[in-house]
Design a protein around this motif. Structure first.
Motif, PDB file in Angstrom:
ATOM      1  N   PRO A  26     -34.039  16.782  -7.522  1.00 35.08           N
ATOM      2  CA  PRO A  26     -32.648  16.926  -7.972  1.00 35.08           C
ATOM      3  C   PRO A  26     -31.753  15.846  -7.390  1.00 35.08           C
ATOM      4  N   TYR A  27     -30.548  15.769  -7.959  1.00 32.46           N
ATOM      5  CA  TYR A  27     -29.616  14.696  -7.615  1.00 32.46           C
ATOM      6  C   TYR A  27     -29.336  14.613  -6.119  1.00 32.46           C
ATOM      7  N   ASN A  28     -29.172  15.740  -5.454  1.00 34.03           N
ATOM      8  CA  ASN A  28     -28.775  15.730  -4.049  1.00 34.03           C
ATOM      9  C   ASN A  28     -29.959  15.728  -3.090  1.00 34.03           C
ATOM     10  N   TRP A  29     -31.158  15.544  -3.594  1.00 38.76           N
ATOM     11  CA  TRP A  29     -32.335  15.609  -2.728  1.00 38.76           C
ATOM     12  C   TRP A  29     -32.281  14.511  -1.669  1.00 38.76           C
ATOM     13  N   ASN A  30     -32.343  14.930  -0.398  1.00 40.82           N
ATOM     14  CA  ASN A  30     -32.480  14.018   0.730  1.00 40.82           C
ATOM     15  C   ASN A  30     -31.359  12.989   0.819  1.00 40.82           C
ATOM     16  N   ARG A  31     -30.177  13.346   0.367  1.00 42.22           N
ATOM     17  CA  ARG A  31     -29.031  12.456   0.551  1.00 42.22           C
ATOM     18  C   ARG A  31     -28.667  12.418   2.030  1.00 42.22           C
ATOM     19  N   ALA A  32     -28.337  11.235   2.524  1.00 41.49           N
ATOM     20  CA  ALA A  32     -27.939  11.073   3.922  1.00 41.49           C
ATOM     21  C   ALA A  32     -26.703  10.196   3.960  1.00 41.49           C
ATOM     22  N   SER A  33     -25.735  10.551   4.814  1.00 39.03           N
ATOM     23  CA  SER A  33     -24.463   9.827   4.877  1.00 39.03           C
ATOM     24  C   SER A  33     -24.130   9.433   6.303  1.00 39.03           C
ATOM     25  N   ARG A  34     -23.367   8.371   6.419  1.00 41.30           N
ATOM     26  CA  ARG A  34     -22.828   7.940   7.702  1.00 41.30           C
ATOM     27  C   ARG A  34     -21.421   7.424   7.471  1.00 41.30           C
ATOM     28  N   SER A  35     -20.524   7.785   8.372  1.00 38.27           N
ATOM     29  CA  SER A  35     -19.126   7.387   8.261  1.00 38.27           C
ATOM     30  C   SER A  35     -18.689   6.592   9.477  1.00 38.27           C
ATOM     31  N   VAL A  36     -17.788   5.621   9.242  1.00 34.98           N
ATOM     32  CA  VAL A  36     -17.200   4.835  10.320  1.00 34.98           C
ATOM     33  C   VAL A  36     -15.731   4.620   9.988  1.00 34.98           C
ATOM     34  N   SER A  37     -14.965   4.192  10.974  1.00 39.60           N
ATOM     35  CA  SER A  37     -13.570   3.853  10.735  1.00 39.60           C
ATOM     36  C   SER A  37     -13.494   2.587   9.889  1.00 39.60           C
ATOM     37  N   LEU A  38     -12.622   2.619   8.892  1.00 40.79           N
ATOM     38  CA  LEU A  38     -12.447   1.447   8.042  1.00 40.79           C
ATOM     39  C   LEU A  38     -11.669   0.382   8.813  1.00 40.79           C
ATOM     40  N   PRO A  39     -12.197  -0.836   8.940  1.00 37.54           N
ATOM     41  CA  PRO A  39     -11.477  -1.887   9.675  1.00 37.54           C
ATOM     42  C   PRO A  39     -10.114  -2.172   9.058  1.00 37.54           C
ATOM     43  N   GLY A  40      -9.137  -2.493   9.906  1.00 35.49           N
ATOM     44  CA  GLY A  40      -7.798  -2.762   9.420  1.00 35.49           C
ATOM     45  C   GLY A  40      -7.718  -3.930   8.461  1.00 35.49           C
ATOM     46  N   TRP A  41      -8.584  -4.941   8.654  1.00 33.25           N
ATOM     47  CA  TRP A  41      -8.532  -6.103   7.776  1.00 33.25           C
ATOM     48  C   TRP A  41      -8.943  -5.788   6.340  1.00 33.25           C
ATOM     49  N   ALA A  42      -9.579  -4.636   6.135  1.00 30.12           N
ATOM     50  CA  ALA A  42      -9.984  -4.278   4.775  1.00 30.12           C
ATOM     51  C   ALA A  42      -8.785  -4.010   3.877  1.00 30.12           C
ATOM     52  N   CYS A  43      -7.631  -3.724   4.488  1.00 28.56           N
ATOM     53  CA  CYS A  43      -6.411  -3.463   3.717  1.00 28.56           C
ATOM     54  C   CYS A  43      -5.447  -4.640   3.775  1.00 28.56           C
ATOM     55  N   GLY A  44      -5.977  -5.808   4.066  1.00 29.13           N
ATOM     56  CA  GLY A  44      -5.128  -6.990   4.083  1.00 29.13           C
ATOM     57  C   GLY A  44      -4.793  -7.449   2.674  1.00 29.13           C
ATOM     58  N   TRP A  55       0.836  -1.197   0.000  1.00 28.00           N
ATOM     59  CA  TRP A  55       0.000   0.000   0.000  1.00 28.00           C
ATOM     60  C   TRP A  55       0.867   1.242   0.000  1.00 28.00           C
ATOM     61  N   ILE A  56       0.578   2.196  -0.891  1.00 28.91           N
ATOM     62  CA  ILE A  56       1.251   3.488  -0.827  1.00 28.91           C
ATOM     63  C   ILE A  56       0.454   4.452   0.053  1.00 28.91           C
ATOM     64  N   ALA A  57      -0.825   4.147   0.247  1.00 23.41           N
ATOM     65  CA  ALA A  57      -1.669   4.923   1.158  1.00 23.41           C
ATOM     66  C   ALA A  57      -2.839   4.034   1.566  1.00 23.41           C
ATOM     67  N   GLN A  58      -3.346   4.285   2.764  1.00 18.27           N
ATOM     68  CA  GLN A  58      -4.463   3.500   3.267  1.00 18.27           C
ATOM     69  C   GLN A  58      -5.562   4.439   3.759  1.00 18.27           C
ATOM     70  N   PRO A  59      -6.800   4.195   3.315  1.00 14.43           N
ATOM     71  CA  PRO A  59      -7.911   5.009   3.817  1.00 14.43           C
ATOM     72  C   PRO A  59      -8.258   4.606   5.245  1.00 14.43           C
ATOM     73  N   LYS A  60      -8.675   5.566   6.026  1.00 15.35           N
ATOM     74  CA  LYS A  60      -9.038   5.308   7.415  1.00 15.35           C
ATOM     75  C   LYS A  60     -10.532   5.430   7.680  1.00 15.35           C
ATOM     76  N   THR A  61     -11.285   5.882   6.696  1.00 17.20           N
ATOM     77  CA  THR A  61     -12.712   6.119   6.910  1.00 17.20           C
ATOM     78  C   THR A  61     -13.520   5.532   5.764  1.00 17.20           C
ATOM     79  N   MET A  62     -14.642   4.922   6.098  1.00 16.41           N
ATOM     80  CA  MET A  62     -15.590   4.452   5.084  1.00 16.41           C
ATOM     81  C   MET A  62     -16.908   5.190   5.270  1.00 16.41           C
ATOM     82  N   ARG A  63     -17.502   5.594   4.166  1.00 19.04           N
ATOM     83  CA  ARG A  63     -18.758   6.347   4.217  1.00 19.04           C
ATOM     84  C   ARG A  63     -19.788   5.684   3.313  1.00 19.04           C
ATOM     85  N   LEU A  64     -21.013   5.642   3.784  1.00 19.33           N
ATOM     86  CA  LEU A  64     -22.138   5.168   2.983  1.00 19.33           C
ATOM     87  C   LEU A  64     -23.132   6.310   2.827  1.00 19.33           C
TER      88      LEU A  64
END
Length: 581
Positions: free
Chosen positions: A402-420, A383-392
């Motif tokens: 319109p495209y952005n109508w009622n968009r809702a997001s949630r973010s969490v820490s990306l688990p370390g195993w995701a970069c295995g 890895w040259i870089a690793q993300p630390k956050t995942m967002r849905l």
């Protein structure tokens, strides 16, 4: 016309002309990639399909009457000989884009090369141009030499500094020899020759492009759209009036930075009601131009701010819109970076409402995201870089919104195993969907049914450069460096998670609003700093270009009151509702 408000008109915004910007845009980029893989296709009508739509097509197909955004069946009726190539897998396009990006970057002294998706770039060449203008012999401009290196005076090319290379918009007559405008003219001339030289280097790799040359990103992009394909245009505008005259010819929606929401609001206030007896929606009578808005007696920065204000919207939108109408864009060309600020995958749907459908789509998006992560962030097996956050991010399906109508997001820490790197990607993607994305989806969409999902976006962000890559790293492979300077450099990316940004949408790969036929009307791809629309914008040609102003990524919609709340504050906000009587 309906007046907005009786607000005194302010002075026009001040334009700064100290920079020289070149905008590069590849011609039919996706089609060119396929044509270079299969040269025989260059002489045949070729279309790149995505789902049930033509994302783009080459110029042979266009001469036969085919247009991008056509449905496949309609395109085949127009041109039965049309050859279709699937464009769902963007890997080949990304590989070529990276190659071309590195080529362009090799010409930059200050590394100010900003990517907008796969086929579009802004390049700040102010330092190169000013250096070479200082070297000019003004008594022999037609025998000039452009130095591409300060260290090697022989590295460069000869050019005629008495005339512009390529097409010109504006005055074709050089200003007086002793005037300040003449120096500015020479700067633009030098930049035009640099643009042509660079484009020729790109052509040696098999790809044609168009370019625009001006003093800011907005003007460079707009003027570059005038003569396509395989051409370039320089804007020679030395006064405010000349710049305004150029801007006034553009429809409002064609101006980067002015989105669909702003256009819709201003159209409803400034244009007369549509003629019910006419079915021509694109008639000149109904077109809202920059001129109509800029010169309207009731339009000013403050009136625009009040008119365009919405909860969660960007502050200062009125001043920004006012500036863009006058051709003023002070945004900087972002320095080049090999690491994207975020990577995201997105698709749109016509109302997903079954749990198994949601699960299936999240697994597919998770697998695509993981492939992107490995393409963009893994080199030579590390890895040259690793993300630390995942967002849905989710959004209900509403065709009339319109495209952005009622968009809702949630973010969490990306688990370390995701970069295995020792785990099969299929296993990681499945685990991400089941253990990370599905729980986030349930938080965003409580209740067993009734979701009617119209959009799903999965994103990784907050990139951390892995120690061992570059100087000063000493934490070992897989860890993150502890350099204090790097910490501050990453601060903006970290804060983006909790801020609504005007250009956040530019960093996302997305399939935009469905048009009702089951396919997207826009596909974008994220990179270090910008976006590309695979169909509507991919080859420019005066197409709709969005630097959207009303995105709310980083905010989440409260399910009780409907307000947009920063992700980090949502828990406390929910407790507030819990304490209500």
């Amino acid at each position: 016309m309906t007046q907005i408000m009786n607000t005194p008109r302010l002075k026009p915004p001040r334009r700064e002309d100290g920079r020289i910007i070149i905008h590069f845009d590849y011609d039919c980029f996706y089609a060119q990639v396929i044509e270079n893989q299969q040269p025989a296709l260059k002489f045949l009508p070729l279309g790149i399909k995505q789902k049930s739509i033509l994302a783009t097509c080459n110029y042979v197909a266009r001469r036969a009457g085919v247009n991008k955004l056509m449905g496949i069946s309609d395109a085949k009726k127009v041109c039965p000989e049309l050859i279709l190539v699937d464009g769902e897998d963007l890997s080949a396009f990304r590989d070529v884009s990276k190659k071309m990006y590195r080529l362009l970057r090799s010409f930059s002294w200050n590394r100010k090369l900003e990517r907008l998706g796969l086929d579009e770039y802004f390049m700040d060449v102010t330092d190169m141009v000013d250096y070479n203008v200082e070297l000019l012999n003004r008594n022999a401009l037609d025998q000039s030499f452009f130095c591409l290196s300060k260290d090697d005076p022989e590295q460069g090319f000869t050019y005629d500094a008495s005339s512009v290379a390529g097409c010109v918009y504006g005055s074709t007559v050089s200003p007086g020899q002793d005037s300040t405008s003449h120096t500015q003219y020479l700067r633009l001339v030098a930049a035009s020759h640099l643009a042509r030289y660079t484009r020729m280097q790109i052509e040696e790799q098999g790809y044609t492009s168009a370019a625009g040359i001006s003093t800011n990103k907005l003007l460079a992009k707009l003027v570059g759209n005038l003569h396509k394909p395989r051409n370039q245009t320089t804007l020679l505008a030395f006064t405010d009036e000349e710049v305004w005259s150029f801007m006034d010819t553009h429809q409002l929606r064609k101006i980067p930075g002015i989105g669909s929401r702003t256009t819709s609001i201003l159209k409803s206030h400034l244009l007369p009601p549509p003629n019910l007896d006419s079915n021509d929606e694109d008639s000149p009578k109904e077109a809202l131009t920059a001129y109509l808005v800029r010169t309207h007696p009731a339009v000013s920065p403050s009136s625009l701010e009040r008119l365009l204000f919405a909860p969660g919207a960007e502050r200062g939108l009125g001043e920004k819109t006012w500036s863009l109408l006058h051709g003023v864009d002070n945004s900087a060309v972002k320095p080049a970076s090999d690491v994207p600020t975020q990577i995201s995958i997105e698709d749109t749907y016509q109302g997903l409402d079954e749990p198994n459908e949601i699960s299936t789509q999240l697994k597919l998006l998770s697998a695509s995201l993981l492939r992107r992560m490995h393409i963009d962030l893994v080199e030579e097996g590390r890895w040259i870089a690793q993300p630390k956050t995942m967002r849905l991010t989710t959004r209900p399906y509403r065709r009339d919104k319109p495209y952005n109508w009622n968009r809702a997001s949630r973010s969490v820490s990306l688990p370390g195993w995701a970069c295995g790197l020792g785990i099969p990607n299929e296993d990681i993607a499945l685990r991400l969907a089941e253990e990370v994305l599905l729980p986030m989806f349930r938080r965003l969409n409580p209740g067993p049914r009734g979701w009617q999902v119209g959009l799903l976006n999965v994103c990784v962000t907050n990139m951390i450069i892995v120690a061992g890559i570059g100087e000063g790293a000493g934490a070992g492979a897989g860890g993150a460096g502890r350099d204090i300077g790097d910490m501050f450099r990453r601060q903006e990316d970290v804060l983006r998670e909790f801020t609504a940004y005007e250009e956040e949408v530019d960093d996302e790969e997305r399939v935009a609003e469905d048009d009702g036929r089951g396919f997207p009307d826009e596909v974008t791809d994220d990179n270090a700093s910008g976006k590309i629309s695979l169909d509507r914008k991919e080859e420019g040609e005066g197409s709709d270009v969005e630097w959207e102003e009303d995105d709310h990524d980083g905010l989440e919609t409260c399910t009780k009151c409907g307000h947009l709340i920063p992700s980090f504050a949502l828990t406390a906000h929910e407790r507030y509702h819990a304490m209500e009587p």
